[in-house]
Design a protein around this motif. Structure first.
Motif, PDB file in Angstrom:
ATOM      1  N   GLY A   1      -1.586  14.057   0.848  1.00  0.00           N
ATOM      2  CA  GLY A   1      -1.389  13.029   1.864  1.00  0.00           C
ATOM      3  C   GLY A   1      -0.924  11.713   1.276  1.00  0.00           C
ATOM      4  O   GLY A   1      -0.200  10.957   1.918  1.00  0.00           O
ATOM      5  N   VAL A   2      -1.356  11.414   0.050  1.00  0.00           N
ATOM      6  CA  VAL A   2      -0.920  10.172  -0.597  1.00  0.00           C
ATOM      7  C   VAL A   2       0.373  10.405  -1.368  1.00  0.00           C
ATOM      8  O   VAL A   2       1.292   9.585  -1.343  1.00  0.00           O
ATOM      9  CB  VAL A   2      -2.027   9.621  -1.518  1.00  0.00           C
ATOM     10  CG1 VAL A   2      -1.567   8.351  -2.220  1.00  0.00           C
ATOM     11  CG2 VAL A   2      -3.280   9.334  -0.698  1.00  0.00           C
TER      12      VAL A   2
ATOM     13  N   ARG B   1       0.826  -1.215   0.000  1.00  0.00           N
ATOM     14  CA  ARG B   1       0.000   0.000   0.000  1.00  0.00           C
ATOM     15  C   ARG B   1       0.856   1.259   0.000  1.00  0.00           C
ATOM     16  O   ARG B   1       0.417   2.308  -0.461  1.00  0.00           O
ATOM     17  CB  ARG B   1      -0.931  -0.020   1.211  1.00  0.00           C
ATOM     18  CG  ARG B   1      -1.895  -1.172   1.080  1.00  0.00           C
ATOM     19  CD  ARG B   1      -3.171  -0.986   1.836  1.00  0.00           C
ATOM     20  NE  ARG B   1      -4.005  -2.132   1.535  1.00  0.00           N
ATOM     21  CZ  ARG B   1      -4.493  -2.961   2.443  1.00  0.00           C
ATOM     22  NH1 ARG B   1      -4.266  -2.747   3.722  1.00  0.00           N
ATOM     23  NH2 ARG B   1      -5.228  -3.971   2.084  1.00  0.00           N
ATOM     24  N   PHE B   2       2.071   1.177   0.556  1.00  0.00           N
ATOM     25  CA  PHE B   2       2.949   2.340   0.500  1.00  0.00           C
ATOM     26  C   PHE B   2       3.510   2.525  -0.897  1.00  0.00           C
ATOM     27  O   PHE B   2       3.837   3.628  -1.299  1.00  0.00           O
ATOM     28  CB  PHE B   2       4.103   2.195   1.496  1.00  0.00           C
ATOM     29  CG  PHE B   2       3.636   2.216   2.931  1.00  0.00           C
ATOM     30  CD1 PHE B   2       2.661   3.113   3.337  1.00  0.00           C
ATOM     31  CD2 PHE B   2       4.164   1.342   3.867  1.00  0.00           C
ATOM     32  CE1 PHE B   2       2.221   3.126   4.650  1.00  0.00           C
ATOM     33  CE2 PHE B   2       3.727   1.356   5.174  1.00  0.00           C
ATOM     34  CZ  PHE B   2       2.750   2.254   5.570  1.00  0.00           C
ATOM     35  N   ARG B   3       3.629   1.417  -1.632  1.00  0.00           N
ATOM     36  CA  ARG B   3       4.213   1.532  -2.971  1.00  0.00           C
ATOM     37  C   ARG B   3       3.164   1.808  -4.043  1.00  0.00           C
ATOM     38  O   ARG B   3       3.489   2.264  -5.129  1.00  0.00           O
ATOM     39  CB  ARG B   3       5.006   0.266  -3.300  1.00  0.00           C
ATOM     40  CG  ARG B   3       6.335   0.258  -2.556  1.00  0.00           C
ATOM     41  CD  ARG B   3       7.194  -0.870  -3.004  1.00  0.00           C
ATOM     42  NE  ARG B   3       6.653  -2.143  -2.569  1.00  0.00           N
ATOM     43  CZ  ARG B   3       6.952  -3.301  -3.143  1.00  0.00           C
ATOM     44  NH1 ARG B   3       7.742  -3.334  -4.173  1.00  0.00           N
ATOM     45  NH2 ARG B   3       6.429  -4.410  -2.690  1.00  0.00           N
ATOM     46  N   VAL B   4       1.911   1.492  -3.733  1.00  0.00           N
ATOM     47  CA  VAL B   4       0.824   1.832  -4.660  1.00  0.00           C
ATOM     48  C   VAL B   4      -0.150   2.736  -3.910  1.00  0.00           C
ATOM     49  O   VAL B   4      -0.937   2.279  -3.097  1.00  0.00           O
ATOM     50  CB  VAL B   4       0.090   0.571  -5.160  1.00  0.00           C
ATOM     51  CG1 VAL B   4      -0.986   0.951  -6.162  1.00  0.00           C
ATOM     52  CG2 VAL B   4       1.059  -0.412  -5.766  1.00  0.00           C
ATOM     53  N   GLY B   5      -0.067   4.024  -4.151  1.00  0.00           N
ATOM     54  CA  GLY B   5      -0.931   4.980  -3.454  1.00  0.00           C
ATOM     55  C   GLY B   5      -2.254   5.100  -4.174  1.00  0.00           C
ATOM     56  O   GLY B   5      -2.306   5.165  -5.400  1.00  0.00           O
TER      57      GLY B   5
ATOM     58  N   PHE C   1       0.248  11.872   7.966  1.00  0.00           N
ATOM     59  CA  PHE C   1      -0.294  10.584   8.436  1.00  0.00           C
ATOM     60  C   PHE C   1       0.301   9.382   7.688  1.00  0.00           C
ATOM     61  O   PHE C   1       0.791   8.431   8.309  1.00  0.00           O
ATOM     62  CB  PHE C   1      -1.821  10.599   8.291  1.00  0.00           C
ATOM     63  CG  PHE C   1      -2.495   9.338   8.748  1.00  0.00           C
ATOM     64  CD1 PHE C   1      -2.495   8.982  10.081  1.00  0.00           C
ATOM     65  CD2 PHE C   1      -3.135   8.502   7.835  1.00  0.00           C
ATOM     66  CE1 PHE C   1      -3.121   7.814  10.506  1.00  0.00           C
ATOM     67  CE2 PHE C   1      -3.767   7.343   8.262  1.00  0.00           C
ATOM     68  CZ  PHE C   1      -3.754   7.013   9.593  1.00  0.00           C
ATOM     69  N   GLY C   2       0.278   9.449   6.358  1.00  0.00           N
ATOM     70  CA  GLY C   2       0.823   8.335   5.562  1.00  0.00           C
ATOM     71  C   GLY C   2       2.323   8.148   5.784  1.00  0.00           C
ATOM     72  O   GLY C   2       2.766   7.066   6.178  1.00  0.00           O
TER      73      GLY C   2
ATOM     74  N   LEU D   1       0.807   5.845  -8.444  1.00  0.00           N
ATOM     75  CA  LEU D   1      -0.207   6.676  -7.791  1.00  0.00           C
ATOM     76  C   LEU D   1      -1.494   6.548  -8.596  1.00  0.00           C
ATOM     77  O   LEU D   1      -1.507   6.797  -9.801  1.00  0.00           O
ATOM     78  CB  LEU D   1       0.249   8.138  -7.749  1.00  0.00           C
ATOM     79  CG  LEU D   1      -0.771   9.133  -7.191  1.00  0.00           C
ATOM     80  CD1 LEU D   1      -0.985   8.899  -5.715  1.00  0.00           C
ATOM     81  CD2 LEU D   1      -0.320  10.566  -7.421  1.00  0.00           C
ATOM     82  N   ILE D   2      -2.555   6.128  -7.919  1.00  0.00           N
ATOM     83  CA  ILE D   2      -3.831   5.995  -8.605  1.00  0.00           C
ATOM     84  C   ILE D   2      -4.748   7.111  -8.121  1.00  0.00           C
ATOM     85  O   ILE D   2      -4.940   7.282  -6.913  1.00  0.00           O
ATOM     86  CB  ILE D   2      -4.476   4.627  -8.306  1.00  0.00           C
ATOM     87  CG1 ILE D   2      -3.506   3.499  -8.665  1.00  0.00           C
ATOM     88  CG2 ILE D   2      -5.785   4.470  -9.061  1.00  0.00           C
ATOM     89  CD1 ILE D   2      -3.942   2.156  -8.141  1.00  0.00           C
TER      90      ILE D   2
END
Lengths: 288, 268
Positions: A157-158, A83-87, A108-109, A166-167
């Motif tokens: 934030g993402v 999840r950190f590598r695909v935002g 936060f992230g 990044l999506i």
């Protein structure tokens, strides 16, 4: 190099109840590193469901998802890392803001990633600058910002997690035309600067035509095609049959071509069309 | 995970039970509950069980769904059973160890209690599974209308109930979405120590409350714009009308319950 790959990816909602619905049906796709990719499709075509598979929020009913060649479901304990590598930025992300200040919300992230305070500060300032958030805004409560600024804070934030992919699900929904253009330029600049992959889900053909290199087209839960933006828009008739539009300028150019004007087939942005028309006019003037 | 919540969950269908007048269904369910708790013989429970089974078959609600609504109360069931087993007692001691005494009376009581609660939950789940929330509140409003005589705000209460029921799925969906969004930012919701878990809820609860208030305000404005002024003089789109089917259904349920009560008195 392919960063995201899926094999026979299928997802069925509410399996075994009367509400059963297959939202993604055997999708095989391979998305390259360092691309700006548009994702288009009719409402309910499975775009959003597909996107949620890329960072493991949904577990495929069937099939596999590979991130940099590794099956993301092979080791569940490393899901957070995925999840950190695909935002993923959902639609209307401004409704997820919760912290006391914009700065802390963006943090936060990165904090969850376990980064050092210095690194976090550096990333936040860099991201805020990219998205046009001022120092003053970072200190304010996210609830005191305007709609467009809230949206930027949430996207920041993402982005501050610097994901490889990044999506963004409809990042421009509900923004005014100027806000849209600004936001898309900022997203493109982010992509170029970080050399990452950005997936941009959108309903606006004009937007994807102008800002993306690749297009992923979904139709009725299936992958219709994945190709260079120019190549996809050449299939205007097929897109229309799916209930999708092509950019207005592409329709105009298509109509002119049908009338016998000598125009190349991949004019789908206003700039390119203008240049082509001007050179055509000049040629015409020279012949006279 | 959140989708497992079944309160007020409607399972669309077109069975006799689905089409029955909701007011009658409520009254029948109440009858069932009263009978179950008033009777204390085995036969009362058997008759109640047969009745519930009959309704289940007629309504074509899959047993799996009913099991889903039972699952969350399993701990309560276990707790009641153990309590009854230990603290209700008569002279017929089955097993003794220090101060713990198991008696025939206690065993009987705890089995009865379990069966009662199961039938109660299944019976009322059948009501909510076969009746849409809107119809349910309409029926409650209609059943409670005599209370208007003592200035009880029946319509307002029914309206609040329909709004609450209407927004449960919306808020669940919203919670799901917010949870996904925060998970995408690396929030961990299902691991860590108690304090960490409580802290992990903040990123979910704050946006959820903010959006609930926003929705409430928008809804209030929308109602004002449509000149909503409470129940006075309001007519309905769906009129509840009792027909032959409803009276037959009610008569059948009534006979069942009367039978159960009679058996209960006779078996004493």
């Amino acid at each position: 190099m392919a960063i995201l790959t899926t094999e026979g990816l299928t997802y069925t909602y509410s399996a075994g109840t009367p509400f059963e619905k297959t939202a993604v049906d055997h999708v095989d796709i391979s998305i390259e590193d360092n691309t700006m990719c548009g994702v288009i499709g009719h409402t309910g075509s499975g775009k959003s469901t597909l996107m949620q598979h890329f960072n493991g929020l949904l577990k495929p009913t069937e099939g596999k998802v590979f991130l940099e060649g590794k099956d993301i479901w092979a080791d569940k304990s490393r899901m957070r890392d995925v999840r950190f590598r695909v935002g993923l930025v959902f639609q209307y992300p401004e409704y997820q803001l919760f912290e006391e200040t914009v700065y802390r919300d963006i943090a936060f992230g990165p904090k969850n990633m376990g980064l050092s305070d210095d690194e976090i500060r550096h990333r936040i300032h860099e991201t805020a600058q990219m998205l046009g958030l001022t120092e003053d805004m970072l200190k304010r409560s996210p609830f005191a910002l305007s709609g467009g600024q809230k949206r930027r804070a949430a996207i920041a934030g993402v982005m501050a997690m610097r994901p490889k992919v990044l999506i963004l699900d409809e990042p421009c929904a509900g923004l005014d035309p100027r806000g849209r253009a600004e936001m898309l330029c900022q997203i493109r600049d982010y992509q170029r600067k970080t050399q990452s992959t950005v997936l941009l889900v959108s309903h606006s053909m004009e937007d994807v035509a102008e800002f993306t290199d690749k297009l992923l087209v979904m139709s009725k839960a299936k992958l219709f095609c994945y190709d260079d933006t120019a190549v996809v828009f050449r299939r205007a008739e097929e897109l229309k049959a799916l209930g999708l539009r092509v950019p207005q300028i592409a329709s105009v150019m298509g109509a002119l071509r049908k009338c016998g004007y000598d125009l190349p087939p991949d004019l789908y942005t206003v700039e390119k069309a203008r240049d082509a028309l001007l050179s055509l006019l000049r040629k015409g003037a020279a012949e006279c | 995970m959140l989708k497992d919540i079944t309160i007020g969950q409607y399972f669309p269908g077109d069975s006799v039970i689905h089409r029955m007048d909701p007011r009658f269904k409520i009254v029948c369910t109440l009858l069932l509950i009263v009978t179950l708790f008033a009777g204390n013989s085995l036969w009362t429970l058997v008759i109640g069980g047969v009745f519930v089974l009959l309704v289940q078959i007629l309504s074509r609600i899959p047993g799996k769904l009913l099991w889903k609504s039972l699952r969350p109360i399993l701990p309560i069931l276990l707790f009641t059973a153990v309590l009854n087993l230990l603290f209700v007692g008569d002279d017929e001691v089955l097993w003794e160890w220090q101060f713990i005494k198991l008696t025939m009376g206690g065993l009987q009581m705890s089995v009865f209690m379990i069966v009662r609660i199961i039938l109660l939950i299944v019976g009322s789940s059948l009501l909510t599974y076969t009746t849409s929330p809107i119809l349910l509140t309409d029926a409650i409003e209609s059943l409670m209308s005599p209370l208007k005589g003592i200035k009880f705000p029946v319509h307002e209460m029914a309206m609040m109930m329909s709004i609450a029921l209407r927004f449960i799925p919306t808020l669940i969906e919203e919670t799901d979405k917010i949870m996904s969004a925060q998970k995408a930012r690396g929030a961990t919701l299902d691991s860590g120590k108690v304090m960490e878990r409580i802290r992990a809820l903040i990123p979910i609860l704050v946006p959820l409350f903010v959006s609930a208030f926003r929705r409430a305000e928008e809804l209030a404005t929308a109602m004002e714009c449509r000149c909503y002024r409470g129940g006075e003089g309001r007519t309905r789109l769906r009129q509840l009308k009792a027909g032959a089917r409803d009276y037959i259904g009610f008569a059948v349920s009534f006979l069942f319950m009367a039978g159960a009560v009679t058996v209960n008195i006779l078996s004493k």
